[in-house]
Design an enzyme around this catalytic site. Sequence first.
Site, PDB file in Angstrom:
ATOM      1  N   ASP A 236       0.801  -1.213   0.000  1.00 57.02           N
ATOM      2  CA  ASP A 236       0.000   0.000   0.000  1.00 57.02           C
ATOM      3  C   ASP A 236       0.840   1.271   0.000  1.00 57.02           C
ATOM      4  OD1 ASP A 236       0.824  -0.378   2.636  1.00 57.02           O
ATOM      5  OD2 ASP A 236      -1.198  -0.496   3.461  1.00 57.02           O
ATOM      6  N   THR A 237       1.986   1.260   0.673  1.00 60.17           N
ATOM      7  CA  THR A 237       2.821   2.454   0.664  1.00 60.17           C
ATOM      8  C   THR A 237       3.404   2.711  -0.722  1.00 60.17           C
ATOM      9  OG1 THR A 237       3.397   2.044   2.975  1.00 60.17           O
ATOM     10  CG2 THR A 237       4.735   3.647   1.804  1.00 60.17           C
ATOM     11  N   THR A 258      -2.390   4.175   9.509  1.00 64.42           N
ATOM     12  CA  THR A 258      -2.099   3.420  10.728  1.00 64.42           C
ATOM     13  C   THR A 258      -0.618   3.535  11.064  1.00 64.42           C
ATOM     14  OG1 THR A 258      -3.886   1.875  10.267  1.00 64.42           O
ATOM     15  CG2 THR A 258      -2.181   1.133  11.780  1.00 64.42           C
ATOM     16  N   ASN A 295       9.940   3.434   8.975  1.00 61.95           N
ATOM     17  CA  ASN A 295       8.570   3.285   9.475  1.00 61.95           C
ATOM     18  C   ASN A 295       8.482   3.820  10.893  1.00 61.95           C
ATOM     19  OD1 ASN A 295       6.854   1.751   7.476  1.00 61.95           O
ATOM     20  ND2 ASN A 295       8.657   0.433   7.543  1.00 61.95           N
TER      21      ASN A 295
END
Length: 485
Positions: A236-237, A258, A295
């Site tokens: 998704d990133t 998230t 992250n």
Amino acid sequence: MERTFAAVDLGASSGRVIVGRFGAGELDLHEVHRFANNPVRLADGLHWDVLGLYREVLGGLRLAQPHALASVGIDGWAVDFGLLDGDGVLLGNPYHYRDERGVRGAEAVRARVDDAEHYRICGLQRLPINTVYQLAAAARSAHWDRAETLLLVPDLLVYWLTGEVGAEITNASTTGLFDATSRSWSRPLLDRLGLPSRLFPALRAPGEPAGHVRDGVASEAGVAGGLPVTVVASHDTASAVAAVPASADRFAYVSCGTWSPAGLELDGPVLTEESRAANFTNELGVDGTVRYLRNTMGLWLLHECVRSWRRQGRVVDEPQLLAQAAEAAPFAALVDATAPALLAPADMPSAIAEQCARTGQRPPADPAAVTRCVLESLAMAHRATLREAARLSGRGFDVVHLVGGGSRIELLCQLTADACGVPVVAGPTEATALGNLLVQARASGAVADLAAGRRLVARTQRLRHYRPRGGESEWASAAARVGLG
């Protein structure tokens, strides 16, 4: 010619099916289905309800079908996987990355492969959630001897739709088993870790065909038989970064949901020992680009606080809470948003209070102060990460593009501009789905290339602009308090 595509976008807390219509310089989005993604705790640990997700995907495609789809693509979170037996049957529900077994697996991997050597091959940030560590734990399970194929979650759903097996490359690059230089599965690592190569399917890149929806599935989902499924940037990133509306190379990004990965788009990996020590990761993006990032915790911190307060019987109105946080005292308390203690605590407000007390700060006293602490801490993490990324890679930046759900929070966007000392462009909110759709559109000829897709996003999506308000000395002083100076 007008063309319409469906993006299945799976987040860690919710999923959605979004239809995108491309034509005559236009890009219109329409959300047709949104659903919860709730993990399930069993006696053996925390799992994803992947069968429930598949049911929701089929339901979303059913709702999307009136739009005459040209293709569909699936993206989702990284690292988690399902194991298939020789008949293609799933061997148990996939574990959730927040399950603690990854911690045990990390030590097993370290016993066989030195951290420095592992980084020189894969270039990945060391996190207990990484696929390689989960696999080391899985090797002790009863399923292990029956496993023939490993599929990361988006690839698993594509397999159920099409019957075709493959490993999308941007997601494969997050596993800790992928060679960042050769851009292939690392056979030396597989051999050292005792992982059979049969588990790892052939790699495929964004834009390639993944197959067609099988007749039985098409009937169940109410879609046209033979509907093409396109390989998108299934991490998704990677999809979110593909949709960053950048007009020049000198940009940084924060994909705030998230999680809040922040970094730079590079042509090649940074595999130095200094980069490893700083815990940066090198993951692939669209067109062979490298997402050089770190992250950090994202809105998970705030969402878990809200969940705890509601569990205590408090009435929490999130817009009101954010408005109160904007009026709260600045820099009253800060935490390190990368701290492992914040990964999965039982009570997030208590975990934040403990972090503050440990660093000699007075814990925030009420929900507004906690929210201010969370948002300033995220902005601080963005500042530290992006400055370090620029130093280690030699690539500076003049603007930060903040995309994803966090782009809706004006206070977070302004704080990030203030902390980083450069303008922030906020939006698009649905960057992940947009990146998914852009890859499909390019594969069909509706968009010329990645740069054209980004220009289209900039023209058609709502963006907000924030300029830094100064105060560099205040941010530097606050950063030093939590060791992020």
